[in-house]
Design an enzyme around this catalytic site. Structure first.
Site, PDB file in Angstrom:
ATOM      1  N   GLN A  14       0.814  -1.216   0.000  1.00  0.00           N
ATOM      2  CA  GLN A  14       0.000   0.000   0.000  1.00  0.00           C
ATOM      3  C   GLN A  14       0.847   1.265   0.000  1.00  0.00           C
ATOM      4  O   GLN A  14       0.628   2.180  -0.797  1.00  0.00           O
ATOM      5  CB  GLN A  14      -0.916   0.009   1.231  1.00  0.00           C
ATOM      6  CG  GLN A  14      -1.945  -1.101   1.242  1.00  0.00           C
ATOM      7  CD  GLN A  14      -2.851  -1.004   2.449  1.00  0.00           C
ATOM      8  OE1 GLN A  14      -3.886  -0.351   2.399  1.00  0.00           O
ATOM      9  NE2 GLN A  14      -2.490  -1.639   3.544  1.00  0.00           N
ATOM     10  N   ALA A  62       6.735  -5.619   4.772  1.00  0.00           N
ATOM     11  CA  ALA A  62       6.581  -6.195   6.108  1.00  0.00           C
ATOM     12  C   ALA A  62       5.660  -7.406   6.038  1.00  0.00           C
ATOM     13  O   ALA A  62       4.911  -7.583   5.079  1.00  0.00           O
ATOM     14  CB  ALA A  62       6.007  -5.161   7.085  1.00  0.00           C
ATOM     15  N   THR A  64       2.512  -8.412   7.355  1.00  0.00           N
ATOM     16  CA  THR A  64       1.425  -7.640   7.960  1.00  0.00           C
ATOM     17  C   THR A  64       0.179  -8.471   8.298  1.00  0.00           C
ATOM     18  O   THR A  64      -0.806  -7.911   8.768  1.00  0.00           O
ATOM     19  CB  THR A  64       1.003  -6.489   7.028  1.00  0.00           C
ATOM     20  OG1 THR A  64       0.632  -7.032   5.749  1.00  0.00           O
ATOM     21  CG2 THR A  64       2.141  -5.485   6.846  1.00  0.00           C
ATOM     22  N   TYR A 127       3.299 -10.003  15.693  1.00  0.00           N
ATOM     23  CA  TYR A 127       3.490  -8.904  14.739  1.00  0.00           C
ATOM     24  C   TYR A 127       4.056  -7.679  15.444  1.00  0.00           C
ATOM     25  O   TYR A 127       5.059  -7.097  15.014  1.00  0.00           O
ATOM     26  CB  TYR A 127       2.159  -8.571  14.062  1.00  0.00           C
ATOM     27  CG  TYR A 127       2.181  -7.300  13.253  1.00  0.00           C
ATOM     28  CD1 TYR A 127       2.871  -7.237  12.041  1.00  0.00           C
ATOM     29  CD2 TYR A 127       1.513  -6.161  13.696  1.00  0.00           C
ATOM     30  CE1 TYR A 127       2.899  -6.065  11.295  1.00  0.00           C
ATOM     31  CE2 TYR A 127       1.539  -4.991  12.956  1.00  0.00           C
ATOM     32  CZ  TYR A 127       2.228  -4.946  11.761  1.00  0.00           C
ATOM     33  OH  TYR A 127       2.268  -3.785  11.036  1.00  0.00           O
ATOM     34  N   TRP A 152      -3.354   2.012  11.374  1.00  0.00           N
ATOM     35  CA  TRP A 152      -4.549   1.646  10.613  1.00  0.00           C
ATOM     36  C   TRP A 152      -4.439   2.093   9.149  1.00  0.00           C
ATOM     37  O   TRP A 152      -5.269   2.851   8.635  1.00  0.00           O
ATOM     38  CB  TRP A 152      -5.789   2.244  11.253  1.00  0.00           C
ATOM     39  CG  TRP A 152      -6.141   1.666  12.607  1.00  0.00           C
ATOM     40  CD1 TRP A 152      -5.334   0.951  13.458  1.00  0.00           C
ATOM     41  CD2 TRP A 152      -7.405   1.767  13.269  1.00  0.00           C
ATOM     42  NE1 TRP A 152      -6.013   0.617  14.600  1.00  0.00           N
ATOM     43  CE2 TRP A 152      -7.294   1.112  14.511  1.00  0.00           C
ATOM     44  CE3 TRP A 152      -8.612   2.385  12.950  1.00  0.00           C
ATOM     45  CZ2 TRP A 152      -8.350   1.026  15.423  1.00  0.00           C
ATOM     46  CZ3 TRP A 152      -9.658   2.304  13.863  1.00  0.00           C
ATOM     47  CH2 TRP A 152      -9.531   1.618  15.078  1.00  0.00           C
TER      48      TRP A 152
END
Length: 296
Positions: A14, A62, A64, A127, A152
Site C-alpha cells: 500500500q 513487512a 502484515t 506482529y 490503521w
C-alpha cells in the site's frame, strides 16, 4: 552533484506503491518486490544492496498478516525484524539513509491519552513484537534513519479494512464491526506524500542529523473500527451498497488469534513540529481515498 539513488522495498504494498510516485522527483528510483529481493534471505538483501548502492533505502515491506503471524513467528521475525537490521547495518557501513515504517501495534493500548514517541512499547502480538524489535535494532545501530510509526493504514489498492468493508457492503445487509478498539485510520497515499516532504527537507538540510529519529505519522482525530466502517459505507454510491446497518460489537464477540491494542491513537505533534507536516483529519482522508477507489 550525482543523482541520488533510492531503493524502495515493497513496491506492490500500500505505501510502497504510492512511494514510487511521491519520491520519484527526488532522484533515481529502483523499486523491488519479492522475488526481486527476498527479505527472508540475508544474502539476497546484501546482493541487491551491493548492486544498487542506494543513498536512501525506503523499507515499505513487512509481514502484515497480524493473526497469521501468531503461528508463523519465524517468517514474521525474518521479514519484520531481521531484514530491517540488515538494512540498518548496510546504511551504517555505507553512509546511507534508512526510512522504515513501524506500527501502532507496538503499544499495549492501555494509555488514556494519545501515544507519543517516548512512550514505552509493550506489544501484545508476534506482529507487534517483531516490529518493535526492528525499531530497537535500527535506533541502536546508529545509522542515519527515519522511522515512521503508522496506524490503521488503508488505501484504494491492496488488502485492507477499507476495501474489505466496501466489498462486504455490496453483498450483506448487516455488518458487525468491533467498536471498542480505537486508532487513527490513515491513507497510504498521504503517508507517502508526507514521507517525500520529510525526505526533501532532510536531503536539502546542511544539518540533516537534526531530523533523524522516530516519528508518529497518522491522520488527525481518532475513530473506532465501527465508526470507520460506518463512514466507509456512507461514502459508497447508493447503488453499489446493499448494507443498511453497521452493528457495533465488542472485541470479545470477534475473537482473533492475535490480541490488538484497545487504544492506539497516536500523537503526531513531533512530526508537525520538526517537518511542518500534519495529515488531515481521518474523515477528510477517507473522502480522498473514496475518490481514488472510484477511479481504480
Amino acid at each position: 552533484m550525482a543523482e541520488k539513488q533510492f531503493l524502495i522495498i515493497g513496491k506492490l504494498g500500500q505505501v510502497g506503491y504510492q512511494l514510487r510516485r511521491t519520491v520519484a522527483p527526488l532522484g533515481h528510483i529502483t523499486a523491488l518486490e519479492y522475488p526481486e529481493i527476498d527479505l527472508c534471505s540475508p544474502s539476497s538483501i546484501r546482493t541487491v544492496l551491493d548492486q544498487i548502492k542506494p543513498d536512501v533505502i525506503l523499507n515499505a515491506a513487512a509481514y502484515t498478516a497480524v493473526d497469521k503471524a501468531q503461528s508463523d513467528e519465524e517468517r514474521a521475525t525474518q521479514l519484520n525484524a531481521q531484514a530491517p537490521e540488515i538494512l540498518a547495518r548496510y546504511a551504517k557501513d555505507n553512509d546511507a539513509l534508512l526510512v522504515h515504517y513501524s506500527t501502532d501495534y507496538v503499544f499495549d493500548g492501555k494509555s488514556k491519552r494519545p501515544y507519543v514517541e517516548t512512550d514505552t512499547v509493550a506489544p501484545l502480538s508476534v506482529y507487534g513484537k517483531t516490529k518493535a524489535a526492528a525499531d530497537r535494532a535500527i535506533r541502536s545501530n546508529g545509522c542515519k534513519h527515519l522511522i515512521f510509526r503508522l496506524c490503521w493504514v488503508y488505501g484504494a489498492r491492496g488488502q485492507n479494512f477499507f476495501l474489505t468493508m466496501r466489498k462486504l457492503a455490496q453483498s450483506r445487509e448487516e455488518l458487525r464491526v468491533v467498536s471498542d478498539q480505537w486508532g487513527c485510520p490513515t491513507g497510504a497515499r498521504l503517508i507517502a506524500e508526507a514521507t517525500a516532504l520529510a525526505l526533501t527537507q532532510v536531503l536539502q538540510s546542511k544539518s540533516p542529523e537534526s531530523y533523524y529519529g522516530l516519528y508518529h505519522l497518522a491522520a488527525d482525530g481518532s475513530a473506532s473500527w465501527h465508526q470507520f466502517a460506518q463512514k466507509i459505507i456512507e461514502g459508497m454510491p447508493t447503488e453499489e451498497r446493499k448494507c443498511k446497518t453497521v452493528t457495533p460489537i465488542t472485541t470479545g464477540e470477534y475473537p482473533t488469534a492475535a490480541a490488538r491494542p484497545a487504544y492506539s491513537v497516536m500523537d503526531c505533534s513531533k512530526m508537525e513540529r520538526v517537518f511542518g507536516v500534519r495529515l488531515p483529519h481521518w474523515e477528510t482522508l477517507l473522502q480522498l481515498v473514496n475518490e481514488e477507489a472510484s477511479q481504480v
